[in-house]
Design a protein around this motif. Structure first.
Motif, short mmCIF file in Angstrom:
data_model
loop_
_atom_site.label_atom_id
_atom_site.label_comp_id
_atom_site.label_asym_id
_atom_site.label_seq_id
_atom_site.Cartn_x
_atom_site.Cartn_y
_atom_site.Cartn_z
N PHE A 68 -3.51 2.45 -10.48
CA PHE A 68 -4.73 2.89 -9.80
C PHE A 68 -4.64 2.72 -8.30
CE2 PHE A 68 -6.86 1.93 -14.01
CZ PHE A 68 -7.10 3.27 -14.31
N SER A 69 -4.05 1.62 -7.85
CA SER A 69 -3.95 1.39 -6.40
C SER A 69 -3.06 2.45 -5.75
CB SER A 69 -3.41 -0.01 -6.11
OG SER A 69 -2.11 -0.18 -6.64
N LEU A 79 -9.19 -2.37 -9.80
CA LEU A 79 -8.40 -1.27 -9.26
C LEU A 79 -7.33 -1.79 -8.29
CD1 LEU A 79 -11.28 1.28 -8.58
CD2 LEU A 79 -9.61 1.36 -10.43
N THR A 80 -7.69 -2.79 -7.48
CA THR A 80 -6.76 -3.35 -6.51
C THR A 80 -5.58 -4.04 -7.19
OG1 THR A 80 -8.52 -3.65 -4.88
CG2 THR A 80 -6.54 -4.97 -4.58
N SER A 81 -5.83 -4.63 -8.35
CA SER A 81 -4.77 -5.39 -9.03
C SER A 81 -3.98 -4.56 -10.02
CB SER A 81 -5.40 -6.58 -9.77
OG SER A 81 -6.28 -6.12 -10.79
N ILE A 116 -5.09 2.47 -2.13
CA ILE A 116 -5.70 1.23 -1.69
C ILE A 116 -4.66 0.12 -1.82
CG2 ILE A 116 -8.06 1.91 -2.28
CD1 ILE A 116 -7.80 0.36 -4.89
N PRO A 117 -4.78 -0.96 -1.06
CA PRO A 117 -3.79 -2.04 -1.13
C PRO A 117 -3.70 -2.62 -2.54
CG PRO A 117 -5.19 -2.31 0.80
CD PRO A 117 -5.80 -1.22 -0.02
N TYR A 118 -2.48 -2.92 -2.95
CA TYR A 118 -2.24 -3.52 -4.25
C TYR A 118 -1.98 -5.02 -4.06
CZ TYR A 118 0.43 -5.07 -8.33
OH TYR A 118 0.88 -5.77 -9.43
N PHE A 119 -2.86 -5.85 -4.66
CA PHE A 119 -2.70 -7.29 -4.63
C PHE A 119 -2.77 -7.78 -6.07
CE2 PHE A 119 -4.21 -6.48 -0.34
CZ PHE A 119 -3.37 -7.29 0.42
N ARG A 120 -1.65 -8.25 -6.57
CA ARG A 120 -1.55 -8.64 -7.98
C ARG A 120 -2.53 -9.76 -8.32
NH1 ARG A 120 0.77 -12.63 -10.50
NH2 ARG A 120 1.78 -13.34 -8.58
N LEU A 121 -2.71 -10.74 -7.44
CA LEU A 121 -3.53 -11.90 -7.74
C LEU A 121 -5.02 -11.57 -7.83
CD1 LEU A 121 -1.90 -14.80 -5.69
CD2 LEU A 121 -1.63 -14.24 -8.09
N VAL A 151 0.86 -1.18 0.00
CA VAL A 151 0.00 0.00 0.00
C VAL A 151 0.90 1.23 0.00
CG1 VAL A 151 -0.21 0.09 2.52
CG2 VAL A 151 -1.95 1.17 1.10
N THR A 152 0.55 2.19 -0.84
CA THR A 152 1.31 3.43 -0.91
C THR A 152 0.74 4.43 0.08
OG1 THR A 152 1.77 3.09 -3.24
CG2 THR A 152 2.05 5.31 -2.40
N THR A 153 1.61 5.02 0.87
CA THR A 153 1.15 6.00 1.86
C THR A 153 2.11 7.18 1.90
OG1 THR A 153 0.50 6.30 4.18
CG2 THR A 153 2.42 4.91 3.75
#
Length: 406
Positions: free
Chosen positions: A270-271, A264-266, A276-281, A168-170
């Motif tokens: 955008f993540s 968006l999550t993957s 928002i958390p980035y989950f590739r799967l 997650v980017t913060t």
């Protein structure tokens, strides 16, 4: 399965027509649209056959007797004998679309698919008991919960402990060190706002409005939370399935919202932008969500008022499990309270009614779930259904609007 065709590109000239054509199957947006159309068209192709088969097997929907609920019987008595177990059509087209268009190497796909099928199998057993014994009770509540929690705990454990971490980017404030020679653009000792990437686990608790997980690792409590979400939402959709097209239509707007969340999550761009958390799967779950939406659209063709078949517990328990798993897969499980607001209302009305009647002997609603309350208040069935669809769309849009609140 078709995703494997993209591997043939390695053996072809990159500029050739076939290589460029195969490259299309690599894009998630294309495969998501194809999964939707596949599930929808298969429903139209086999829907009539399924209805005829269900009628020949005499698997009509049992309606509660006039002695049990007189007013409801007066409204719904004419539906007695309408084929139930129509969820087999929905499940069949959903599974076919998922297997055809997703990457089979993705663990999230299999967790969602198996969870959905096992809950659908429980629903099939329940529907069979109702049809065979010609009553509306079916499998006992205890047996249902044991089955549901057994499936949910295994799925929850795999989601919590068998999935790779994301990021997650913060924004973090750092300070430049005080040195004799300042070479940076910022003066020595000045505060600088930097964006940094933090690891985030599926066991973390992510809430709307927070850039970082509220709890980084819930440990075993993540399994408990996920299991209750799966069981709770499976039953919530089941309770909502009481009017023609109600649960199906609300599942469509909910599924579309989670297709957007998964995409968006993957997507790292955008993540990062939305914090928002980035989950590739989670990328393949976009395709799973759209396959579910396509199956719901196809089923709604036959389930809209007047319904020619009902999904039964076969469809409703499976749908709820699929939606809950999608929510967890993109780490937006808490937002399920908003996205699935109609389902939450329906389940909440039952809990309030039961608690009030047992503690005070007073009914809060004319009848629960709450869609029956409005029916007995004079609303036509079509009015209840369409207005609840509208509410479901509004809830989905509200949930999507929280993305940039971080």
């Amino acid at each position: 399965m078709i995703h494997w065709l993209t591997e043939l590109r390695e053996h072809l000239d990159a500029d050739s027509f076939i290589a460029k054509l195969l490259n299309v199957f690599h894009y998630h947006t294309f495969r998501a649209g194809a999964a939707f159309l596949t599930a929808f068209l298969l429903s139209l192709m086999f829907g009539e056959r399924v209805i005829r088969k269900l009628i020949s097997l005499k698997v009509g929907q049992p309606i509660r007797s006039k002695e049990e609920v007189q007013k409801l019987f007066d409204l719904h008595g004419k539906k007695a004998g309408t084929p139930t177990m129509g969820g087999v059509l929905m499940l069949g087209t959903f599974v076919a679309a998922v297997l055809l268009w997703t990457d089979w190497h993705n663990r999230l796909v299999w967790i969602c698919l198996v969870t959905t099928l096992l809950l659908g199998l429980l629903g099939f057993w329940d529907d069979y008991e109702k049809v065979a014994k010609k009553n509306s009770k079916g499998v006992s509540a205890r047996a249902k919960l044991i089955w549901q929690f057994s499936v949910a705990i295994v799925a929850a454990y795999l989601l919590a402990y068998a999935m790779p971490d994301g990021t997650v980017t913060t924004s973090r404030t750092t300070f430049t060190p005080v040195t004799d020679t300042v070479t940076s653009a910022a003066p020595a000792g000045a505060a600088v706002l930097n964006e940094v990437k933090l690891p985030v686990s599926y066991r973390g608790l992510v809430l709307p409005g927070f850039k970082e997980p509220l709890i980084e690792d819930m440990g075993v409590f993540a399994v408990v939370l996920f299991a209750f979400i799966i069981v709770g939402f499976s039953n919530a959709v089941n309770l909502t399935d009481g009017l023609d097209g109600l649960a199906t239509g609300c599942s469509i707007s909910t599924g579309l919202a989670y297709a957007a969340f998964c995409y968006l999550t993957s997507n790292v761009t955008f993540s990062n932008f939305l914090f928002i958390p980035y989950f590739r799967l989670a990328d393949e779950m976009t395709i799973v969500a759209m396959a579910m939406v396509g199956a719901c659209f196809g089923f709604l063709w036959y389930n809209c008022q007047p319904a020619r078949m009902f999904m039964g517990d076969t469809g409703s328990l499976a749908l709820g499990g699929a939606i809950a798993t999608l929510a967890i897969a993109c780490k937006q499980e808490i937002l399920l309270l908003i996205v699935g607001g109609v389902f939450v209302m329906e389940a909440g009305s039952v809990m309030i009614q039961v608690a009030s009647f047992k503690t005070r002997g007073v009914r809060v609603f004319r009848m629960s779930p709450i869609h029956h309350h409005f029916e007995l208040g004079g609303w036509k069935e079509s009015q209840v259904v369409v207005r609840f669809w509208m509410l479901s769309i509004i809830f989905a849009l509200i949930a999507l609007s929280t993305l940039k609140l971080r």
